[in-house]
Design an enzyme around this catalytic site. Sequence first.
Site, PDB file in Angstrom:
ATOM      1  N   GLU A 157       0.879  -1.164  -0.029  1.00  0.00           N
ATOM      2  CA  GLU A 157       0.129   0.053   0.067  1.00  0.00           C
ATOM      3  C   GLU A 157       0.976   1.360   0.139  1.00  0.00           C
ATOM      4  O   GLU A 157       0.459   2.157  -0.852  1.00  0.00           O
ATOM      5  CB  GLU A 157      -1.026  -0.120   1.293  1.00  0.00           C
ATOM      6  CG  GLU A 157      -1.948  -1.186   1.379  1.00  0.00           C
ATOM      7  CD  GLU A 157      -2.782  -1.498  -0.105  1.00  0.00           C
ATOM      8  OE1 GLU A 157      -2.819  -0.598  -1.070  1.00  0.00           O
ATOM      9  OE2 GLU A 157      -2.725  -2.686  -0.340  1.00  0.00           O
ATOM     10  N   HIS A 160       1.880   1.900  -3.504  1.00  0.00           N
ATOM     11  CA  HIS A 160       0.609   2.304  -4.313  1.00  0.00           C
ATOM     12  C   HIS A 160       0.712   3.917  -4.163  1.00  0.00           C
ATOM     13  O   HIS A 160       0.573   4.800  -5.016  1.00  0.00           O
ATOM     14  CB  HIS A 160      -0.695   2.036  -3.832  1.00  0.00           C
ATOM     15  CG  HIS A 160      -1.074   0.625  -4.389  1.00  0.00           C
ATOM     16  ND1 HIS A 160      -1.163   0.730  -5.949  1.00  0.00           N
ATOM     17  CD2 HIS A 160      -1.518  -0.498  -3.979  1.00  0.00           C
ATOM     18  CE1 HIS A 160      -1.809  -0.364  -6.254  1.00  0.00           C
ATOM     19  NE2 HIS A 160      -1.887  -1.153  -5.371  1.00  0.00           N
TER      20      HIS A 160
END
EC number: 3.5.1.88
Length: 183
Positions: A157, A160
Amino acid sequence: MTEPFHGWTPEALGEPGEVRPVVKAPDAVLSRAGTEVDPVDPKVVRLAADLMATMRVSPGCVGLAAPQIGVSAQVFVVDVSGHPKAATLHGAFALCNAKVVEASRWRPGREGCMSVPDLTGDVKRAARVVVEAVLPGTGEPVRLTTDAFEARALQHEIDHCAGLLFLDRVAGAHAIHQRKVYL
């Protein structure tokens, strides 16, 4: 800095969240580094709530970052509870402006992503990490130490939020696989 308490979610601040569509590669938002956010901004709290709601209705999803719902910002949610590869569990939580400050015990592992639904890839990541971030809504700084699958999810994450997909981390084409479909 303290550890985030088990089960912290945007709902704790009264934000139920709205399910949002997930952006798929090669959408440009997935390759742009997200901007740092003001964690006490009500729009950021709402974004975290939307991420949590979207993650919860997505089968098999253990994390979701703002770029995956089309917002170029450093906000994400994680919840590896109930996953068979999870060892350390901090429950469901949202973080803003997260950075890995310590990483060790690098290991390869297979990863998938809602933004790349047809592929998985073998990615080498740290099996133990220390992450510093802030909680949305309160702005409380946190220092989270974790390992195994939760560490992998956090790194995925954070990537990202930096404009990286797991495909950017594989060693080559040999490490990319067609996702298996189970009926």
